[in-house]
Every structure is written in C-alpha cells, then in structure tokens.
Design a protein around this motif. Structure first.
Motif, PDB file in Angstrom:
ATOM      1  N   MET A 230       0.834  -1.206   0.000  1.00 12.31           N
ATOM      2  CA  MET A 230       0.000   0.000   0.000  1.00 12.31           C
ATOM      3  C   MET A 230       0.863   1.248   0.000  1.00 12.31           C
ATOM      4  O   MET A 230       0.540   2.251  -0.654  1.00 12.31           O
ATOM      5  N   ARG A 231       1.984   1.192   0.707  1.00 11.83           N
ATOM      6  CA  ARG A 231       2.906   2.336   0.713  1.00 11.83           C
ATOM      7  C   ARG A 231       3.395   2.629  -0.702  1.00 11.83           C
ATOM      8  O   ARG A 231       3.428   3.796  -1.132  1.00 11.83           O
ATOM      9  N   ARG A 232       3.760   1.583  -1.426  1.00 14.56           N
ATOM     10  CA  ARG A 232       4.258   1.774  -2.791  1.00 14.56           C
ATOM     11  C   ARG A 232       3.199   2.407  -3.685  1.00 14.56           C
ATOM     12  O   ARG A 232       3.512   3.266  -4.526  1.00 14.56           O
ATOM     13  N   LEU A 233       1.963   2.019  -3.492  1.00 18.31           N
ATOM     14  CA  LEU A 233       0.895   2.594  -4.303  1.00 18.31           C
ATOM     15  C   LEU A 233       0.663   4.067  -3.963  1.00 18.31           C
ATOM     16  O   LEU A 233       0.462   4.902  -4.855  1.00 18.31           O
ATOM     17  N   LEU A 234       0.702   4.392  -2.692  1.00 13.41           N
ATOM     18  CA  LEU A 234       0.454   5.783  -2.286  1.00 13.41           C
ATOM     19  C   LEU A 234       1.599   6.712  -2.681  1.00 13.41           C
ATOM     20  O   LEU A 234       1.401   7.930  -2.778  1.00 13.41           O
ATOM     21  N   GLU A 235       2.774   6.161  -2.913  1.00 11.81           N
ATOM     22  CA  GLU A 235       3.916   6.982  -3.305  1.00 11.81           C
ATOM     23  C   GLU A 235       4.007   7.206  -4.811  1.00 11.81           C
ATOM     24  O   GLU A 235       4.915   7.889  -5.291  1.00 11.81           O
ATOM     25  N   LEU A 236       3.063   6.660  -5.566  1.00 11.12           N
ATOM     26  CA  LEU A 236       3.028   6.915  -7.006  1.00 11.12           C
ATOM     27  C   LEU A 236       2.722   8.397  -7.260  1.00 11.12           C
ATOM     28  O   LEU A 236       2.066   9.059  -6.435  1.00 11.12           O
ATOM     29  N   PRO A 237       3.181   8.962  -8.375  1.00 11.05           N
ATOM     30  CA  PRO A 237       2.883  10.372  -8.683  1.00 11.05           C
ATOM     31  C   PRO A 237       1.388  10.673  -8.650  1.00 11.05           C
ATOM     32  O   PRO A 237       0.971  11.751  -8.202  1.00 11.05           O
ATOM     33  N   ASN A 238       0.567   9.731  -9.118  1.00 12.36           N
ATOM     34  CA  ASN A 238      -0.893   9.847  -9.049  1.00 12.36           C
ATOM     35  C   ASN A 238      -1.434   8.619  -8.319  1.00 12.36           C
ATOM     36  O   ASN A 238      -1.746   7.607  -8.946  1.00 12.36           O
ATOM     37  N   PRO A 239      -1.538   8.689  -7.005  1.00 14.11           N
ATOM     38  CA  PRO A 239      -1.948   7.519  -6.223  1.00 14.11           C
ATOM     39  C   PRO A 239      -3.345   7.030  -6.632  1.00 14.11           C
ATOM     40  O   PRO A 239      -4.153   7.809  -7.152  1.00 14.11           O
ATOM     41  N   PRO A 240      -3.632   5.785  -6.403  1.00 16.83           N
ATOM     42  CA  PRO A 240      -4.943   5.248  -6.780  1.00 16.83           C
ATOM     43  C   PRO A 240      -6.065   5.826  -5.927  1.00 16.83           C
ATOM     44  O   PRO A 240      -5.842   6.249  -4.780  1.00 16.83           O
ATOM     45  N   ASP A 241      -7.259   5.824  -6.514  1.00 19.10           N
ATOM     46  CA  ASP A 241      -8.442   6.197  -5.723  1.00 19.10           C
ATOM     47  C   ASP A 241      -9.299   4.973  -5.430  1.00 19.10           C
ATOM     48  O   ASP A 241     -10.372   5.089  -4.836  1.00 19.10           O
ATOM     49  N   ALA A 242      -8.811   3.789  -5.826  1.00 20.57           N
ATOM     50  CA  ALA A 242      -9.505   2.538  -5.524  1.00 20.57           C
ATOM     51  C   ALA A 242      -8.503   1.395  -5.617  1.00 20.57           C
ATOM     52  O   ALA A 242      -7.572   1.438  -6.425  1.00 20.57           O
ATOM     53  N   VAL A 243      -8.696   0.372  -4.782  1.00 18.69           N
ATOM     54  CA  VAL A 243      -7.780  -0.773  -4.742  1.00 18.69           C
ATOM     55  C   VAL A 243      -8.575  -2.066  -4.644  1.00 18.69           C
ATOM     56  O   VAL A 243      -9.486  -2.196  -3.815  1.00 18.69           O
ATOM     57  N   PHE A 244      -8.223  -3.020  -5.495  1.00 22.69           N
ATOM     58  CA  PHE A 244      -8.711  -4.396  -5.377  1.00 22.69           C
ATOM     59  C   PHE A 244      -7.586  -5.220  -4.763  1.00 22.69           C
ATOM     60  O   PHE A 244      -6.493  -5.298  -5.325  1.00 22.69           O
ATOM     61  N   ALA A 245      -7.831  -5.815  -3.603  1.00 22.25           N
ATOM     62  CA  ALA A 245      -6.844  -6.678  -2.951  1.00 22.25           C
ATOM     63  C   ALA A 245      -7.255  -8.135  -3.121  1.00 22.25           C
ATOM     64  O   ALA A 245      -8.445  -8.470  -2.997  1.00 22.25           O
ATOM     65  N   TYR A 246      -6.282  -8.992  -3.380  1.00 20.66           N
ATOM     66  CA  TYR A 246      -6.580 -10.376  -3.745  1.00 20.66           C
ATOM     67  C   TYR A 246      -7.188 -11.186  -2.613  1.00 20.66           C
ATOM     68  O   TYR A 246      -7.741 -12.266  -2.836  1.00 20.66           O
ATOM     69  N   ASN A 247      -7.095 -10.708  -1.371  1.00 22.90           N
ATOM     70  CA  ASN A 247      -7.834 -11.341  -0.281  1.00 22.90           C
ATOM     71  C   ASN A 247      -8.179 -10.310   0.790  1.00 22.90           C
ATOM     72  O   ASN A 247      -7.653  -9.188   0.792  1.00 22.90           O
ATOM     73  N   ASP A 248      -9.076 -10.683   1.674  1.00 20.52           N
ATOM     74  CA  ASP A 248      -9.586  -9.739   2.670  1.00 20.52           C
ATOM     75  C   ASP A 248      -8.511  -9.312   3.661  1.00 20.52           C
ATOM     76  O   ASP A 248      -8.471  -8.148   4.081  1.00 20.52           O
ATOM     77  N   SER A 249      -7.658 -10.246   4.061  1.00 24.15           N
ATOM     78  CA  SER A 249      -6.630  -9.895   5.054  1.00 24.15           C
ATOM     79  C   SER A 249      -5.729  -8.791   4.530  1.00 24.15           C
ATOM     80  O   SER A 249      -5.398  -7.834   5.250  1.00 24.15           O
ATOM     81  N   THR A 250      -5.328  -8.890   3.263  1.00 20.48           N
ATOM     82  CA  THR A 250      -4.489  -7.854   2.659  1.00 20.48           C
ATOM     83  C   THR A 250      -5.263  -6.552   2.527  1.00 20.48           C
ATOM     84  O   THR A 250      -4.715  -5.467   2.785  1.00 20.48           O
ATOM     85  N   ALA A 251      -6.521  -6.626   2.143  1.00 21.95           N
ATOM     86  CA  ALA A 251      -7.334  -5.412   2.020  1.00 21.95           C
ATOM     87  C   ALA A 251      -7.452  -4.692   3.357  1.00 21.95           C
ATOM     88  O   ALA A 251      -7.302  -3.459   3.435  1.00 21.95           O
ATOM     89  N   MET A 252      -7.680  -5.423   4.431  1.00 21.01           N
ATOM     90  CA  MET A 252      -7.837  -4.796   5.748  1.00 21.01           C
ATOM     91  C   MET A 252      -6.524  -4.180   6.228  1.00 21.01           C
ATOM     92  O   MET A 252      -6.516  -3.116   6.852  1.00 21.01           O
ATOM     93  N   THR A 253      -5.419  -4.846   5.930  1.00 26.78           N
ATOM     94  CA  THR A 253      -4.109  -4.275   6.280  1.00 26.78           C
ATOM     95  C   THR A 253      -3.864  -2.985   5.507  1.00 26.78           C
ATOM     96  O   THR A 253      -3.360  -1.995   6.058  1.00 26.78           O
ATOM     97  N   ALA A 254      -4.216  -2.979   4.213  1.00 24.16           N
ATOM     98  CA  ALA A 254      -4.031  -1.779   3.388  1.00 24.16           C
ATOM     99  C   ALA A 254      -4.920  -0.639   3.871  1.00 24.16           C
ATOM    100  O   ALA A 254      -4.496   0.520   3.905  1.00 24.16           O
TER     101      ALA A 254
END
Length: 350
Positions: A230-254
């Motif tokens: 999630m840190r890597r995604l937020l550090e992009l020049p244009n961070p995402p406004d939505a994320v699909f995580a491959y499982n719930d545990s990863t989504a909750m951590t993000a």
C-alpha cells in the motif's frame, strides 16, 4: 493366519512390496493395475487374513487433509479453516475419519502420509511442485482445493469472474485510478483473480498501467508485506483512488495503513477484498468483498473422495459480490464539502 482386525493396509502394502494406493486399487477392483499386480496383492491379502470387506463400499477408510506450510498455519489463514470445516463435515456425515498434516517440499511426504494410514488425500491451497510430485507418488486418490494441477481432480471457486466482479464494481463507481495488490502469481487462484482484474479494465477501455499492480514482497512478514504494498501505491505520482486486494486480510491491512496516513475510506480511496472472511464484515469500515462458499469447497472435495469421483476435472463454484461501506462512492455534494474542508484545514495549518 493373522487376526483380520490386526492387519492394516499399510502392512499389506509392505508385505506385497507395493504402495498403499496400489493395494487400495487392487482391493477395490479399480483400473490402472496389471492383472499380475492385482493377483499378487489379493494373494498376500488372503495369506495375511486382510478383511477385504472393509473396502467393498469404495469409501476411504481414512482421509488426510494436507496443506503446505508456505501458505501459513490454519490459525493465521482463516480461509483454509473454513475449507477444513467443510471437509470435516462431509467426512463426519460419511463416517470417514479425517486427519490433518502440513508439509513442505523436501520432506519425506510419502513417509508422513503412511504414518496417518490415509487412503485418500485432500490437498488444500498452493503446494510447491516438489511437494506436489511427492504427493502424486503416494498413488492415493487425490483431490485439490484452491489449486490446479494437470491430470488431477480440482475444486476451485470462479476466481476469474471474482476478479472481474471486484474491478467492475469499482469501475461502476467511477473510480479513475484502480490499483490491485496480489500475492504470488504462482498461486492458481491469484493468477486468475489478476486476469479478471485486467480483463475488466480492458473491457472498459482502460489502459493497463503496471505501476498500479503490485505483488506482495515475499521477503517480508505477511502483514508487513501488505503495508509495504500500500505504501508503494500511495507513493506513485498519481496515487490510486480505488484498490482491489486479492484477499480480505491484505485489504484490511491496506485500509489500516491508509487510515494511519490520514486518508479516509471510502471518501478518499475505496477498497474491495476477496474471500468474505468473518472479519470483513466487522472491520472499520466494513469491507466490500467477493464471496464464495468456502466450506462448500472442502465439502465438495471430500465428497468426491468419499464417492470415488477423482477423475481429472475441475469444478468451479460460483462467487458473488458483497457490497459494504469500503467501496461506496461519496455523493457529489458530500465529496465537494470534504475537499473544501481539507483545503481549509491545510490553509489554517500553513
């Protein structure tokens, strides 16, 4: 002649100089053996007084639920706990004992299986190639759950459609920069969920940007890997406004990481997970996710072994999207007010 009740299928296999699987097929009259081998097994069985009536129903005498320690323990990976419960229910209904064992490539898997005296194997989740080949050499009836291997009966959920549903939901909500977090692509289910993610973007006419698709760093502990992704995604020049995580545990951590960074979910960034584990409905905010009947995966696989339906094939169980707060699009007026409030707060602090 030995007491019939004292002879195990393992002892019979050792006396005949063949595998447990070969003994099982010979006694059940199943194909795949030469007549010489079948006759040899039956002759030794008669000499030892083995009770062949124990196998006349075709049911396994004992089933082994086997998984790789590379996917974590059943305590830390709740998905497979549900699968195990479904398998246990099917075995209890049929009067078949079920035992559990974890393995890694390089171990004496055949020896470990023999200790359990299992004559049917249910393998759950990704298993390393070396371990998979060792399992095949056991020559026992085999069904895989949440995995695929050529020439083996497999039971999976519709991972491709699940990835598509999650991404399409975010597209329908007008998300502009949709990212994804995946686990190792060697996992069959993960690769299909990624394919569904990309297919939905393609069908929507969105150009695929590899920067918006990250894979968990295998060198990190699981939770740390989710935060790092999630840190890597937020550090992009244009961070995402939505994320699909491959499982719930990863989504909750993000989500947790985003909240720590001062972002609001779903106002600033929306999330969809996968699996619909129990915690998904109770996290803050409640997590939108792709749901499948996890217990049914184990139940269907165990029933296939109990009924002797182990011919190579793949069963695909349906999935559905469960929409909760984490992915809801803010109303235009509310979103505008939120942006104005953030600008005012920034101005006041400067």
């Amino acid at each position: 002649m030995a007491d019939k009740r004292g002879v195990t299928i393992r002892e019979l296999a050792q006396a005949a100089g063949v595998s447990i699987g070969t003994v099982s097929r010979a006694l059940k009259g199943q194909p795949g053996l030469s007549e010489q081998t079948r006759s040899q097994v039956l002759e030794v069985a008669g000499q030892l007084g083995y009770d062949t009536a124990k196998l006349r129903t075709g049911k396994p005498r004992r089933m082994l639920f086997l998984y790789s320690r590379s996917i974590g323990s059943l305590a830390t990976n709740p998905f497979y706990s549900y699968v195990l419960h479904g398998a246990e229910t099917a075995c209890r209904e049929a009067g078949v004992p079920l035992s559990i064992m974890s393995v890694l490539g390089g171990e004496d898997i055949a020896g470990l299986v023999r200790r359990h005296e299992a004559d049917a194997l249910l393998v759950a989740g990704y298993i390393e190639l070396e371990a998979m080949e060792a399992v095949r050499r056991c020559e026992l009836p085999l069904v895989l759950v949440d995995h695929f291997y050529p020439g083996v009966r497999c039971v999976n959920d519709d991972n491709l459609r699940g990835g598509w549903l999650a991404t399409q939901h975010l597209l329908d909500g007008q998300a502009q920069r949709i990212a994804a977090i995946f686990g190792p692509m060697v996992h069959y289910s993960v690769s299909l969920r990624a394919k569904g993610f990309r297919r939905a973007l393609f069908e929507a006419g969105r150009l695929f940007d590899p920067d918006y698709e990250v894979v968990l760093d295998p060198s990190l502990e699981y939770r740390d890997a989710g935060r790092d992704a999630m840190r890597r995604l937020l550090e992009l020049p244009n961070p995402p406004d939505a994320v699909f995580a491959y499982n719930d545990s990863t989504a909750m951590t993000a989500i947790e990481y985003c909240l720590e960074r001062g972002l609001r979910v779903p106002q600033d960034i929306r999330f969809v997970g996968y699996d619909d584990i129990e915690a998904a409905a109770h996290c803050k905010p409640p997590l939108t996710t792709v749901k499948m009947d996890k217990e049914a995966l184990g139940h269907v696989a165990a029933r296939a072994l109990i009924e002797g339906d182990v011919a190579p094939s793949e069963a695909s169980l349906p999935v559905e999207l469960v929409v909760r707060e984490s992915s809801l699009m803010a109303a235009p007026a509310a979103a505008a007010a939120a942006r104005k409030s953030r600008r005012q707060a920034a101005a006041a602090s400067s």
